[in-house]
Design a protein around this motif. Sequence first.
Motif: not given
Length: 322
Positions: A262-278
């Motif tokens: 955020t300080k560097l002016g960069l946005n972020h979001s999550y594409i987490n589903s591959p970490c959620q399914i073992p």
Amino acid sequence: MIPDDIFLKIVRSAVKAPSAHNTQPWLFKKKDDGFCIIPDFSRSLPVADPEQRELFISLGCAAETAMIAAGFYGYRTVLNINAFSTDFSIKISLQKDDTVEHPELFSYINVRQTTRNHYADKPILSEDIAALKNVGDGITIRFFIGQNEIQQFSPFVAEANAIQMSNPKFKKELIQWVCFSEKEAMQKGDGLYTACSGMPAMGRMFGSFAFKNFVTVRSENKRLISQLENTAAVAIFTTPGNELEHWVKTGMVFQRFALTATKLGLNHSYINSPCQIPQVRDRMMNDLGLDGFPQLLIRLGYSQKMPFSFRRRINDVILKVS
Ligand SMILES: Cc1cc2nc3c(=O)[nH]c(=O)nc-3n(C[C@H](O)[C@H](O)[C@H](O)COP(=O)(O)O)c2cc1C
């Protein structure tokens, strides 16, 4: 004893931390020499997060935010994770010290957000990537930069999304946490406000119907793949083990990462589903040669901010000292 107003100020900052589905699964209890953060298991996600891995990552995010805020108000902090008893808690002891430097990241707590729009086709400066990697502190953060590298995640995202979205229980749980209008989001103070994902306001009845019938494996896949196609870099957070302490630590490091971005002016979001399914996670570890357990998959880039999500009232997250 820390003054009440300082405790309240710290909690007010801590609740700005991100949490899975914006469940805000935390309670704060004042102690003689600081305070504890206690999980609120009534806010867990039994279908999306059966191990409560993401719940503990969320608690780590809140703990890190609380410590940054404490530093801002002139307190030195000592963190103690009580993970061995059934009463899990994160204890943060505070000591007033006028020589404590004001943490720079404090100013970004209120402006950090999960920004789920398309990011510009503009590369991230290598010194900014280095600054983000630097917050790792025992957690590996590996970057995938440019579309050739980023597209390696597409099959895992598509497969995990298909497993989740074809599960009626997953969808039902998700719908329970969606707020379909600003009024509902403000009243509840938690959950996933549709405007934060660029969706129009709808009433709960129509919104639930639309979600059930029009948000499908296919539509979600299209949305997620198109997000990947419009991303400057992806960062994957991996840990040497997959235990409770690793989850809390991931949250702490991630929150520093998100505030630094955020300080560097960069946005972020999550594409987490591959970490959620073992089974998808394990294949992704193998195929991409990851040297630890993938905990978070984060996209990064430049874009406009989106509407901010809401938080519950402070009184609802503070446990009275008995
Ligand atoms: C452990 C964790 C997992 C999350 N997973 C997702 C996700 O898979 N997809 C997503 O869009 N947002 C995800 N989020 C973001 C939350 O939905 C978000 O933090 C919450 O809605 C509050 O919004 P804010 O981050 O803008 O304050 C996750 C957050 C955390 C801490």
